[in-house]
Design a protein around this motif. Structure first.
Motif, PDB file in Angstrom:
ATOM      1  N   THR A 186     -47.275 -50.019  71.339  1.00 42.67           N
ATOM      2  CA  THR A 186     -45.979 -49.548  70.846  1.00 42.67           C
ATOM      3  C   THR A 186     -45.701 -49.974  69.404  1.00 42.67           C
ATOM      4  OG1 THR A 186     -45.122 -49.539  73.097  1.00 42.67           O
ATOM      5  CG2 THR A 186     -43.504 -49.505  71.323  1.00 42.67           C
ATOM      6  N   PRO A 187     -45.879 -51.238  69.012  1.00 43.37           N
ATOM      7  CA  PRO A 187     -45.607 -51.597  67.612  1.00 43.37           C
ATOM      8  C   PRO A 187     -46.527 -50.866  66.625  1.00 43.37           C
ATOM      9  CG  PRO A 187     -45.770 -53.575  68.961  1.00 43.37           C
ATOM     10  CD  PRO A 187     -46.177 -52.419  69.816  1.00 43.37           C
ATOM     11  N   GLN A 188     -47.762 -50.687  66.993  1.00 44.80           N
ATOM     12  CA  GLN A 188     -48.690 -49.983  66.108  1.00 44.80           C
ATOM     13  C   GLN A 188     -48.280 -48.517  65.943  1.00 44.80           C
ATOM     14  OE1 GLN A 188     -52.719 -50.077  67.460  1.00 44.80           O
ATOM     15  NE2 GLN A 188     -53.525 -49.371  65.503  1.00 44.80           N
ATOM     16  N   LEU A 189     -47.872 -47.883  67.032  1.00 41.66           N
ATOM     17  CA  LEU A 189     -47.420 -46.495  66.945  1.00 41.66           C
ATOM     18  C   LEU A 189     -46.157 -46.370  66.106  1.00 41.66           C
ATOM     19  CD1 LEU A 189     -48.031 -45.173  70.557  1.00 41.66           C
ATOM     20  CD2 LEU A 189     -49.134 -44.418  68.463  1.00 41.66           C
ATOM     21  N   LEU A 190     -45.210 -47.276  66.304  1.00 37.00           N
ATOM     22  CA  LEU A 190     -43.972 -47.233  65.512  1.00 37.00           C
ATOM     23  C   LEU A 190     -44.263 -47.444  64.026  1.00 37.00           C
ATOM     24  CD1 LEU A 190     -41.429 -49.107  67.802  1.00 37.00           C
ATOM     25  CD2 LEU A 190     -41.509 -46.672  67.250  1.00 37.00           C
ATOM     26  N   ALA A 191     -45.154 -48.367  63.728  1.00 30.87           N
ATOM     27  CA  ALA A 191     -45.498 -48.613  62.328  1.00 30.87           C
ATOM     28  C   ALA A 191     -46.161 -47.383  61.709  1.00 30.87           C
ATOM     29  CB  ALA A 191     -46.418 -49.827  62.228  1.00 30.87           C
ATOM     30  N   THR A 192     -47.006 -46.721  62.460  1.00 29.20           N
ATOM     31  CA  THR A 192     -47.721 -45.559  61.930  1.00 29.20           C
ATOM     32  C   THR A 192     -46.833 -44.333  61.824  1.00 29.20           C
ATOM     33  OG1 THR A 192     -49.738 -46.402  62.949  1.00 29.20           O
ATOM     34  CG2 THR A 192     -49.758 -44.120  62.271  1.00 29.20           C
ATOM     35  N   ILE A 193     -46.018 -44.100  62.833  1.00 31.98           N
ATOM     36  CA  ILE A 193     -45.241 -42.859  62.890  1.00 31.98           C
ATOM     37  C   ILE A 193     -43.915 -42.967  62.141  1.00 31.98           C
ATOM     38  CG2 ILE A 193     -44.066 -41.286  64.487  1.00 31.98           C
ATOM     39  CD1 ILE A 193     -46.244 -41.948  66.515  1.00 31.98           C
ATOM     40  N   VAL A 194     -43.302 -44.139  62.122  1.00 30.88           N
ATOM     41  CA  VAL A 194     -41.967 -44.268  61.528  1.00 30.88           C
ATOM     42  C   VAL A 194     -41.991 -45.069  60.228  1.00 30.88           C
ATOM     43  CG1 VAL A 194     -39.616 -45.090  61.925  1.00 30.88           C
ATOM     44  CG2 VAL A 194     -40.896 -44.081  63.800  1.00 30.88           C
ATOM     45  N   ALA A 195     -42.512 -46.271  60.268  1.00 28.39           N
ATOM     46  CA  ALA A 195     -42.393 -47.176  59.122  1.00 28.39           C
ATOM     47  C   ALA A 195     -43.219 -46.718  57.924  1.00 28.39           C
ATOM     48  CB  ALA A 195     -42.812 -48.588  59.534  1.00 28.39           C
ATOM     49  N   PHE A 196     -44.424 -46.253  58.123  1.00 27.69           N
ATOM     50  CA  PHE A 196     -45.260 -45.845  56.989  1.00 27.69           C
ATOM     51  C   PHE A 196     -44.674 -44.648  56.222  1.00 27.69           C
ATOM     52  CE2 PHE A 196     -48.924 -43.555  55.199  1.00 27.69           C
ATOM     53  CZ  PHE A 196     -49.321 -44.505  54.276  1.00 27.69           C
ATOM     54  N   PRO A 197     -44.205 -43.583  56.888  1.00 29.95           N
ATOM     55  CA  PRO A 197     -43.576 -42.499  56.123  1.00 29.95           C
ATOM     56  C   PRO A 197     -42.311 -42.930  55.387  1.00 29.95           C
ATOM     57  CG  PRO A 197     -44.221 -41.706  58.272  1.00 29.95           C
ATOM     58  CD  PRO A 197     -44.424 -43.182  58.279  1.00 29.95           C
ATOM     59  N   ILE A 198     -41.510 -43.816  56.000  1.00 29.73           N
ATOM     60  CA  ILE A 198     -40.306 -44.305  55.316  1.00 29.73           C
ATOM     61  C   ILE A 198     -40.690 -45.119  54.091  1.00 29.73           C
ATOM     62  CG2 ILE A 198     -38.356 -45.898  55.568  1.00 29.73           C
ATOM     63  CD1 ILE A 198     -38.096 -44.907  58.454  1.00 29.73           C
ATOM     64  N   PHE A 199     -41.713 -45.958  54.217  1.00 27.58           N
ATOM     65  CA  PHE A 199     -42.204 -46.739  53.080  1.00 27.58           C
ATOM     66  C   PHE A 199     -42.672 -45.813  51.951  1.00 27.58           C
ATOM     67  CE2 PHE A 199     -45.977 -48.523  50.964  1.00 27.58           C
ATOM     68  CZ  PHE A 199     -45.380 -49.582  50.304  1.00 27.58           C
ATOM     69  N   CYS A 200     -43.412 -44.781  52.282  1.00 24.30           N
ATOM     70  CA  CYS A 200     -43.892 -43.830  51.261  1.00 24.30           C
ATOM     71  C   CYS A 200     -42.736 -43.105  50.593  1.00 24.30           C
ATOM     72  CB  CYS A 200     -44.853 -42.818  51.882  1.00 24.30           C
ATOM     73  SG  CYS A 200     -46.428 -43.521  52.369  1.00 24.30           S
ATOM     74  N   TYR A 201     -41.721 -42.720  51.370  1.00 26.80           N
ATOM     75  CA  TYR A 201     -40.556 -42.033  50.810  1.00 26.80           C
ATOM     76  C   TYR A 201     -39.840 -42.911  49.794  1.00 26.80           C
ATOM     77  CZ  TYR A 201     -35.812 -40.303  50.467  1.00 26.80           C
ATOM     78  OH  TYR A 201     -34.613 -39.889  49.981  1.00 26.80           O
ATOM     79  N   PHE A 202     -39.537 -44.154  50.174  1.00 24.31           N
ATOM     80  CA  PHE A 202     -38.817 -45.030  49.251  1.00 24.31           C
ATOM     81  C   PHE A 202     -39.666 -45.418  48.041  1.00 24.31           C
ATOM     82  CE2 PHE A 202     -36.036 -45.739  52.945  1.00 24.31           C
ATOM     83  CZ  PHE A 202     -34.829 -45.445  52.327  1.00 24.31           C
ATOM     84  N   LEU A 203     -40.955 -45.548  48.217  1.00 23.97           N
ATOM     85  CA  LEU A 203     -41.835 -45.828  47.089  1.00 23.97           C
ATOM     86  C   LEU A 203     -41.797 -44.686  46.073  1.00 23.97           C
ATOM     87  CD1 LEU A 203     -44.004 -47.899  46.085  1.00 23.97           C
ATOM     88  CD2 LEU A 203     -45.679 -46.378  47.126  1.00 23.97           C
ATOM     89  N   CYS A 204     -41.906 -43.446  46.550  1.00 22.34           N
ATOM     90  CA  CYS A 204     -41.861 -42.283  45.652  1.00 22.34           C
ATOM     91  C   CYS A 204     -40.475 -42.119  45.028  1.00 22.34           C
ATOM     92  CB  CYS A 204     -42.244 -41.019  46.411  1.00 22.34           C
ATOM     93  SG  CYS A 204     -43.962 -40.993  46.919  1.00 22.34           S
ATOM     94  N   LYS A 205     -39.439 -42.355  45.808  1.00 25.61           N
ATOM     95  CA  LYS A 205     -38.068 -42.228  45.299  1.00 25.61           C
ATOM     96  C   LYS A 205     -37.817 -43.226  44.174  1.00 25.61           C
ATOM     97  CE  LYS A 205     -33.307 -42.642  46.793  1.00 25.61           C
ATOM     98  NZ  LYS A 205     -32.423 -43.057  47.871  1.00 25.61           N
TER      99      LYS A 205
END
Length: 101
Positions: free
Chosen positions: A64-83
């Motif tokens: 579960t933590p690995q899936l959440l990190a891959t599906i939720v946290a990584f895209p949010i991190f990429c969004y804020f990095l680009c923003k």
């Protein structure tokens, strides 16, 4: 010779499976040519596991933590990095130089 007789004489060998000239099959080529390639057992094992991932995957409390990190946290991190990158550059990387400068 009539037109019907000519068309029948041409169609008969095709219907019987006979052709005018025998076709030759192209020679079979190996993937690596004539080189002696040795398979790496670790690569072959990884490839086999990769092909059956959807059959061997198990969902439990450890994944579960690995899936959440891959599906939720990584895209949010990429969004804020680009923003933040766009805000720091004042959008000059997309629009060129700002008009007010």
């Amino acid at each position: 010779m009539s037109l019907v007789a000519r068309s029948l004489s041409r169609a008969a060998p095709r219907a019987l499976g006979r052709t005018a000239a025998p076709s030759r099959a192209a020679p079979r080529r190996n993937m690596a040519g004539d080189m002696d390639v040795k398979k790496n057992k670790f690569v072959e094992e990884w490839n086999g596991r990769r092909e059956i991932t959807e059959k061997s995957f198990e969902y439990n409390s450890k994944t579960t933590p690995q899936l959440l990190a891959t599906i939720v946290a990584f895209p949010i991190f990429c969004y804020f990095l680009c923003k933040n990158e766009l805000q720091a550059s004042n959008n000059t990387c997309i629009n060129g130089k700002p008009r007010y400068m």
